[in-house]
Design a protein around this motif. Structure first.
Motif, short mmCIF file in Angstrom:
data_model
loop_
_atom_site.label_atom_id
_atom_site.label_comp_id
_atom_site.label_asym_id
_atom_site.label_seq_id
_atom_site.Cartn_x
_atom_site.Cartn_y
_atom_site.Cartn_z
N ARG A 1 0.84 -1.21 0.00
CA ARG A 1 0.00 0.00 0.00
C ARG A 1 0.87 1.26 0.00
O ARG A 1 0.62 2.21 -0.73
N ASN A 2 1.92 1.27 0.82
CA ASN A 2 2.81 2.42 0.85
C ASN A 2 3.53 2.63 -0.48
O ASN A 2 3.72 3.76 -0.92
N LEU A 3 3.93 1.54 -1.13
CA LEU A 3 4.57 1.65 -2.45
C LEU A 3 3.59 2.23 -3.48
O LEU A 3 3.97 3.06 -4.30
N LEU A 4 2.34 1.81 -3.41
CA LEU A 4 1.32 2.32 -4.32
C LEU A 4 1.05 3.80 -4.05
O LEU A 4 1.02 4.63 -4.96
N ARG B 1 -1.82 -15.83 -2.82
CA ARG B 1 -2.44 -17.17 -2.89
C ARG B 1 -3.91 -17.10 -2.53
O ARG B 1 -4.72 -17.82 -3.12
N THR B 2 -4.29 -16.25 -1.60
CA THR B 2 -5.70 -16.00 -1.29
C THR B 2 -6.08 -14.74 -2.06
O THR B 2 -5.77 -13.61 -1.65
N ALA B 3 -6.71 -14.93 -3.20
CA ALA B 3 -6.96 -13.83 -4.14
C ALA B 3 -7.74 -12.67 -3.53
O ALA B 3 -7.51 -11.51 -3.89
N SER B 4 -8.62 -12.95 -2.59
CA SER B 4 -9.44 -11.87 -2.02
C SER B 4 -8.60 -10.82 -1.29
O SER B 4 -9.04 -9.67 -1.14
N LYS B 5 -7.39 -11.17 -0.87
CA LYS B 5 -6.53 -10.20 -0.19
C LYS B 5 -6.02 -9.13 -1.15
O LYS B 5 -5.50 -8.10 -0.71
N CYS B 6 -6.16 -9.35 -2.45
CA CYS B 6 -5.74 -8.36 -3.44
C CYS B 6 -6.76 -7.23 -3.60
O CYS B 6 -6.41 -6.13 -4.04
N GLN B 7 -8.01 -7.48 -3.26
CA GLN B 7 -9.09 -6.55 -3.54
C GLN B 7 -8.88 -5.14 -2.97
O GLN B 7 -9.08 -4.16 -3.68
N PRO B 8 -8.47 -4.99 -1.70
CA PRO B 8 -8.29 -3.62 -1.20
C PRO B 8 -7.26 -2.82 -2.00
O PRO B 8 -7.46 -1.63 -2.25
N LEU B 9 -6.20 -3.47 -2.45
CA LEU B 9 -5.20 -2.76 -3.25
C LEU B 9 -5.70 -2.50 -4.66
O LEU B 9 -5.40 -1.46 -5.24
N LEU B 10 -6.47 -3.42 -5.19
CA LEU B 10 -7.11 -3.20 -6.49
C LEU B 10 -8.01 -1.97 -6.42
O LEU B 10 -7.99 -1.12 -7.31
N ASP B 11 -8.76 -1.85 -5.34
CA ASP B 11 -9.65 -0.70 -5.14
C ASP B 11 -8.88 0.61 -5.08
O ASP B 11 -9.42 1.67 -5.38
N GLU B 12 -7.60 0.54 -4.67
CA GLU B 12 -6.77 1.74 -4.56
C GLU B 12 -5.95 2.02 -5.81
O GLU B 12 -5.17 2.97 -5.84
N GLY B 13 -6.08 1.16 -6.83
CA GLY B 13 -5.40 1.44 -8.10
C GLY B 13 -4.33 0.45 -8.52
O GLY B 13 -3.72 0.62 -9.57
N ALA B 14 -4.09 -0.57 -7.72
CA ALA B 14 -3.12 -1.59 -8.12
C ALA B 14 -3.74 -2.49 -9.19
O ALA B 14 -4.96 -2.52 -9.37
N HIS B 15 -2.88 -3.22 -9.87
CA HIS B 15 -3.32 -4.24 -10.81
C HIS B 15 -3.14 -5.60 -10.12
O HIS B 15 -2.32 -5.73 -9.23
N VAL B 16 -3.88 -6.59 -10.57
CA VAL B 16 -3.76 -7.93 -10.01
C VAL B 16 -3.31 -8.87 -11.12
O VAL B 16 -3.92 -8.90 -12.19
N ALA B 17 -2.26 -9.63 -10.87
CA ALA B 17 -1.77 -10.62 -11.82
C ALA B 17 -2.49 -11.94 -11.59
O ALA B 17 -2.89 -12.26 -10.47
#
Length: 112
Positions: free
Chosen positions: A18-21, A32-48
């Protein structure tokens, strides 16, 4: 800013990512648990879709923050592992608390 990949969005990895973003870096994440990506996706990260695809997307720096030596090895060398998508010049930084001997062995194997 840099193109950064981040793998491992647990108690340590998520705040670091989050700080890097928030610092303005382009961030692509995988967990590995894909749902943990969602908060960062909501902030503008991409998910591989996989570690391989994260590496192949051209990230300059890829951080790992996972639970143990076996997990690091699987993410690096397992099916859809980072090694399959890495190109020369990419940097991997492993923040995981694992054996330094294993880390050295993994570094040698990545260089091959």
């Amino acid at each position: 800013m840099a193109q950064i990949g981040y793998i491992g969005l647990g108690i340590m990895g998520s705040p670091i990512a989050r700080n890097l973003l928030r610092a303005g870096n382009e961030l692509t994440v995988w967990n590995r648990t894909a749902s943990k990506c969602q908060p960062l996706l909501d902030e503008g990260a991409h998910v591989a879709e996989s570690p391989t695809k994260l590496a192949a997307s051209g990230m300059e720096i890829i951080f790992l923050n996972v639970s143990n030596t076996d997990s690091v090895e699987g993410i690096l060398f397992g099916p859809d592992g980072l090694k399959e998508g890495l190109r020369e010049g990419q940097t991997i930084i492993d923040n995981s608390s694992i054996s330094p001997i294993a880390t050295q062995r993994f570094a040698e194997k990545l260089r091959q």
